[in-house]
Design an enzyme around this catalytic site. Structure first.
Site, PDB file in Angstrom:
ATOM      1  CG  PHE A 155      -3.646  -2.899   9.224  1.00  0.00           C
ATOM      2  CD1 PHE A 155      -2.592  -3.718   8.838  1.00  0.00           C
ATOM      3  CD2 PHE A 155      -3.631  -2.383  10.509  1.00  0.00           C
ATOM      4  CE1 PHE A 155      -1.558  -4.026   9.720  1.00  0.00           C
ATOM      5  CE2 PHE A 155      -2.593  -2.691  11.393  1.00  0.00           C
ATOM      6  CZ  PHE A 155      -1.564  -3.503  10.993  1.00  0.00           C
ATOM      7  CB  ALA A 205      -5.151   1.094  10.725  1.00  0.00           C
ATOM      8  CB  THR A 222       5.239   0.040  -2.446  1.00  0.00           C
ATOM      9  OG1 THR A 222       6.033  -0.452  -1.368  1.00  0.00           O
ATOM     10  CG2 THR A 222       6.038  -0.016  -3.729  1.00  0.00           C
ATOM     11  NE  ARG A 227      -0.403   4.771   8.149  1.00  0.00           N
ATOM     12  CZ  ARG A 227      -0.462   3.483   8.435  1.00  0.00           C
ATOM     13  NH1 ARG A 227      -0.850   3.083   9.629  1.00  0.00           N
ATOM     14  NH2 ARG A 227      -0.140   2.578   7.534  1.00  0.00           N
ATOM     15  CE  LYS A 246      -2.810   0.093   3.509  1.00  0.00           C
ATOM     16  NZ  LYS A 246      -1.755   0.408   4.385  1.00  0.00           N
ATOM     17  CD1 TRP A 250       9.018  -3.212  -4.272  1.00  0.00           C
ATOM     18  CD2 TRP A 250       9.950  -4.261  -6.020  1.00  0.00           C
ATOM     19  NE1 TRP A 250      10.101  -3.925  -3.803  1.00  0.00           N
ATOM     20  CE2 TRP A 250      10.695  -4.580  -4.852  1.00  0.00           C
ATOM     21  CE3 TRP A 250      10.341  -4.807  -7.243  1.00  0.00           C
ATOM     22  CZ2 TRP A 250      11.803  -5.419  -4.875  1.00  0.00           C
ATOM     23  CZ3 TRP A 250      11.455  -5.648  -7.258  1.00  0.00           C
ATOM     24  CH2 TRP A 250      12.167  -5.948  -6.097  1.00  0.00           C
ATOM     25  CE  LYS A 302       1.891  -3.099   9.024  1.00  0.00           C
ATOM     26  NZ  LYS A 302       2.513  -1.930   8.407  1.00  0.00           N
ATOM     27  CG  PHE A 308       4.514  -9.877  -6.713  1.00  0.00           C
ATOM     28  CD1 PHE A 308       5.549 -10.229  -5.867  1.00  0.00           C
ATOM     29  CD2 PHE A 308       3.555  -8.987  -6.251  1.00  0.00           C
ATOM     30  CE1 PHE A 308       5.628  -9.705  -4.576  1.00  0.00           C
ATOM     31  CE2 PHE A 308       3.623  -8.460  -4.970  1.00  0.00           C
ATOM     32  CZ  PHE A 308       4.668  -8.818  -4.134  1.00  0.00           C
TER      33      PHE A 308
END
Length: 558
Positions: free
Chosen positions: A302, A274, A74, A95, A72, A411, A106, A383
């Protein structure tokens, strides 16, 4: 083919001086407070002194998270870079990461690959000291509370009804429940106590919801720390703590300016979790990005059932914000995980599992378009192992809901990989119907609001309050907090309060076991399941791989 790690990519980047980034953002140097060459704080007076229309607000959210990852942050970074690639003045508002997840499991929150904000090591570690200031303010209040009791307890605080905890920005399960004040009469009053992680502190929520230093002081003074023997709330204002707390926070309240790898200005400020808090960056940073850019790209933590719900029902309601469009991020891998595939097998094409997992994405999308009536695009964070058949299945199912799918390849390609998504976001902003509404009205009871979230957003059958929660709801309504919005503390892994119910479960009941008011932040926190406000470290913490050499170069940070 060997890929560079995120930190290697970030360290290879030649960052621009932050003065140049400020100039790109349209920030006059008189508002700039430098923290070295690559970080700065922006004086909040800019908000009242700079004229012009606000830019469009773009919310980036995601499906229910899985071990496969969604990307998210990224995608948010790559979308902002992509918007600038197509000639739009875009600014990020994200954030700040918490040290707990950075050293835990995480990871950080600076994006990944070629869609990162830098300097990533600073952002993921101490940054400009905001979280330390928040922790200090939280713990000053705790110290003044216990000192008041020690010095005679003129307010009549019942030590068994204290709700305020100390905090530390670390995953430390040992501190969840402690007994302190031991050692004799002059060493404090013995009592049960505990620690929250800093990002779960109400001071963090107050910090992120404040619109000015004056608003900050007023909110801090409303924080309830406990109750008297006759059940009257006791506030930080009663303890005369708000002024000193605000003094600790006055510099932290100024939004932080950094840059993406491609030089896009990025405000990074505040960071409540979150799953246990409201999960959005500060209102001041969002407004600053909107004031300076034609497009403000922001994210909420999240999945959309948590971060986006709170962003829309709490932050937008309180700040008077209206998103122009919403991006829901998903990966084919994560959808296959929701369809029952083990992490080790996610690289293999599996249309059957993808079909079983797709309802999770489709429910998040329909919540955005139907419950909130906002324009939406699905961003597939691509991906290399995703097959064309899998991607086409996602497109087909989203088209049935009237929503387009854009491939996000940020990415590996940075802003170039975000152009397709950027073009769809612009199209939605300029042409799509937008009838933004909330998932519930404030004027209903606490229980009715809880029921509305469970039914309208989670799509569950019912909400059940434990006897203790029912008693708390009645007390909170009697104290005048009944019309506050709800901040659900719930597992991020499922629409339900059971993290093992993947996909798009139905017919479930969400049990609320505890209700507490965050009077300063302006919402009621509803705790469900076994959600905790102090996480623990995993068996093998990420901290074990992090190191620094004699030149000061950090390694192992992702």
């Amino acid at each position: 083919m060997a890929y560079l790690s995120d930190i290697e990519i970030a360290q290879a980047c030649e960052m621009k001086n932050i003065r140049e980034i400020a100039k790109t953002a349209g920030v006059d140097e008189k508002y700039l407070e430098l923290y070295g060459n690559y970080k700065a704080k922006i004086d909040y007076n800019l908000l009242s002194e700079v004229e012009g229309e606000d830019g469009k607000l773009i919310l980036v959210t995601a499906i229910s998270p899985t071990p496969a990852g969604e990307g998210k942050t990224t995608t948010s970074v790559g979308l902002a870079d992509g918007l600038r690639k197509i000639g739009k003045n875009a600014i990020l508002a994200l954030r700040e990461p918490s040290l707990g997840p950075v050293f835990g499991v995480k990871g950080g929150a600076a994006g990944g690959g070629y869609a990162q904000v830098v300097p990533m090591e600073d952002i993921n570690l101490h940054f400009t000291g905001d979280f330390h200031a928040i922790g200090a303010a939280n713990n000053l209040l705790a110290a003044m509370l216990d000192n008041h009791i020690q010095q005679g307890n003129a307010l009549g605080i019942d030590v068994k009804k204290i709700t305020w905890k100390r905090c530390v920005d670390m995953n430390d399960r040992q501190l969840r429940n402690v007994i302190d004040g031991l050692g004799g009469r002059m060493q404090g009053v013995p009592r049960e106590d505990g620690f929250d992680i800093t990002v779960a502190s109400e001071v963090m929520a107050v910090f992120c919801m404040s619109s000015s230093i004056t608003d900050l002081k007023e909110r801090l003074s409303r924080i309830i720390v406990g109750y008297t023997y006759d059940d009257k709330p006791v506030t930080a204002g009663d303890l005369k703590a708000a002024g000193a707390m605000a003094a600790l926070l006055k510099d932290a309240l100024k939004p932080n300016l950094v840059q993406t790898l491609e030089g896009t200005p990025a405000f990074i400020h505040g960071g409540p979790f979150a799953n246990i808090a409201h999960g959005c960056n500060s209102i001041m940073a969002t407004r600053m990005a909107m004031k300076l850019g034609d497009y403000c790209v922001t994210e909420a933590g999240f999945g959309a059932d948590l971060g986006a719900e709170k962003f829309l029902d709490i932050k937008c309601r309180k700040a008077g914000l209206k998103p122009a469009a919403v991006v829901v991020v998903a990966t084919v891998r994560a959808l296959k995980h929701h369809g029952g595939v083990a992490k080790a097998d996610l690289n293999n094409e599996n249309l059957e599992a993808l079909s079983k997992g797709l309802p999770n994405l489709l429910r998040h999308v329909s919540n955005i378009t139907e419950t909130y009536q906002l324009p939406c695009v699905v961003a597939i964070n691509r991906f290399p192992m995703d097959t064309e058949a899998e991607l086409e299945l996602v497109r087909e199912k989203c088209r049935e809901l009237g929503v387009n799918v854009a491939l996000s390849e940020v990415w590996g390609k940075g802003g170039d990989g975000g152009v397709e998504l950027a073009e769809e976001v612009v199209r939605l902003c300029e042409t799509a119907e937008n009838n933004f509404r909330f998932a519930y009205e404030l004027e209903t009871s606490i229980e009715k609001k809880l029921e509305a979230i469970v039914k309208n957003v989670y799509r569950g059958a019912a909400v059940a309050l434990t006897p203790n929660a029912k008693k708390q709801a009645k007390q909170l309504e009697e104290l005048g907090f009944g019309e506050y919005p709800i901040c659900m503390a719930k597992t991020q892994y499922s629409f339900s309060d059971d993290q093992k119910l993947l996909g798009a479960p139905e017919g479930f009941t969400v049990t609320v076991r505890n209700l507490k008011v965050s009077a300063g932040a302006g919402f009621i926190v509803a705790l469900t399941g076994d959600i905790m406000t102090m996480p623990g470290l995993p068996k093998v913490p990420a901290a074990e791989k992090i190191d620094v050499d004699e030149t000061g170069k950090i390694t192992g940070l992702f």
